[in-house]
Design an enzyme around this catalytic site. Structure first.
Site, PDB file in Angstrom:
ATOM      1  CD  GLU A 156    -127.311  -5.006  14.776  1.00 14.94           C
ATOM      2  OE1 GLU A 156    -127.182  -5.312  15.976  1.00 14.94           O
ATOM      3  OE2 GLU A 156    -126.729  -5.616  13.850  1.00 14.94           O
ATOM      4  CD  GLU A 215    -125.130  -9.660  18.246  1.00 15.43           C
ATOM      5  OE1 GLU A 215    -124.618  -9.660  17.123  1.00 15.43           O
ATOM      6  OE2 GLU A 215    -125.733  -8.682  18.716  1.00 15.43           O
TER       7      GLU A 215
END
Length: 283
Positions: free
Chosen positions: A147, A241
């Site tokens: 990520e 998220e």
């Protein structure tokens, strides 16, 4: 329709049995397929209990984490690297133990603000460490996602281009790009190019607003981003998220620089996000 996921910190700030059960149950009630469990401290996760809770509610579990400065595989210090490698091995054990198939996040460095560029020796250690992780993960049927995070949270991988360069060097087929639109908003030139650049190597997507609150109330160009996902045929998970100090523990809030209560009702936030993402994906 892409599998829809939600980060466990929307529901709970820790992972006691009660928090685990609440998070898993709420994930299913809100209509999500995947629960992303933070494995920052793998030893704190009761693997058997978590697996049973996921199975009871028909929820798929995956894990993510960022390393610490004293357990960082991108360090030039071999002792620090060894602690980082052990942390990743423990996190992988959690993933396989709960029956999961994905481990992602900042698995390549500490999730912290560095005071200097990545040391070339540290980069070599990072590549070697990721190669070991990827091979161990492949033997268990687990995909590893890198990520890219913003410059204030790592000095190693900040863009999709940077992630792809590392993936090429690691050279293992089960390593993919884990693209987070929140970080892309800071580091990428737009919201279309990184999706196209990642192409078939895009394996996991994080959706979050520019201020980490309700989707559609910040500055992210979601129509452009979701349009790029549709145009490229991305069929992988899309996971929501969001962090609020009202739910996330004080220690972790400090680490993530969550200084405000952006929301307090996780279920309202989660159901709003699911409608938002579903509409965007099917438009």
């Amino acid at each position: 329709m892409n599998p829809l996921g939600i980060h466990a910190l929307v529901w709970a700030g820790g992972w006691s049995h009660e928090e685990c059960e609440h998070a898993v149950r709420s994930t299913r009630e809100a209509g999500y397929d995947i629960l992303e469990i933070p494995a920052l401290d793998p030893a704190s996760i009761d693997i058997a209990h978590t697996k049973a809770a996921l199975a009871e509610h028909g929820v798929r579990g995956v894990c993510s984490l960022g390393l610490d400065l004293d357990a960082d595989i991108s360090s030039p210090d071999p002792d620090v690297v060894a602690r980082g490698q052990a942390r990743l091995a423990d996190a992988l054990a959690v993933v396989t133990g709960i029956g999961g198939d994905y481990l992602g996040g900042a698995v390549y460095s500490a999730l912290a603000k560095y005071d200097r560029p990545l040391d070339p020796r540290g980069r070599d250690n990072m590549i070697a460490g990721l190669r070991t992780l990827a091979r161990d993960a492949a033997a268990q049927g687990v995909t590893v996602g890198l990520e890219p995070v913003n410059r204030y949270e790592s000095n190693a991988i900040n863009t999709v281009a940077g992630a792809l360069a590392v993936i090429d060097e690691v050279g293992e087929p089960n390593v993919v790009v884990h693209l987070d639109v929140y970080h892309a908003n800071i580091e990428e030139t737009d919201f279309v190019s990184p999706v196209r650049e990642a192409g078939s190597r895009l394996g996991y997507v994080h959706i979050g607003e520019s201020h980490r609150g309700y989707l559609g109330t910040g500055t992210i160009d979601f129509p452009a981003f979701f349009g790029a996902l549709r145009d490229t045929g991305y069929a992988g998970p899309v996971t929501f998220e969001s962090f609020s100090r009202a739910v996330v523990s004080a220690d972790l809030s400090d680490r993530l620089a969550v200084w405000r209560d952006l929301w307090s009702d996780g279920m309202d936030l989660a159901t709003h996000a699911r409608r938002f993402v579903t509409d965007a994906l099917t438009r």
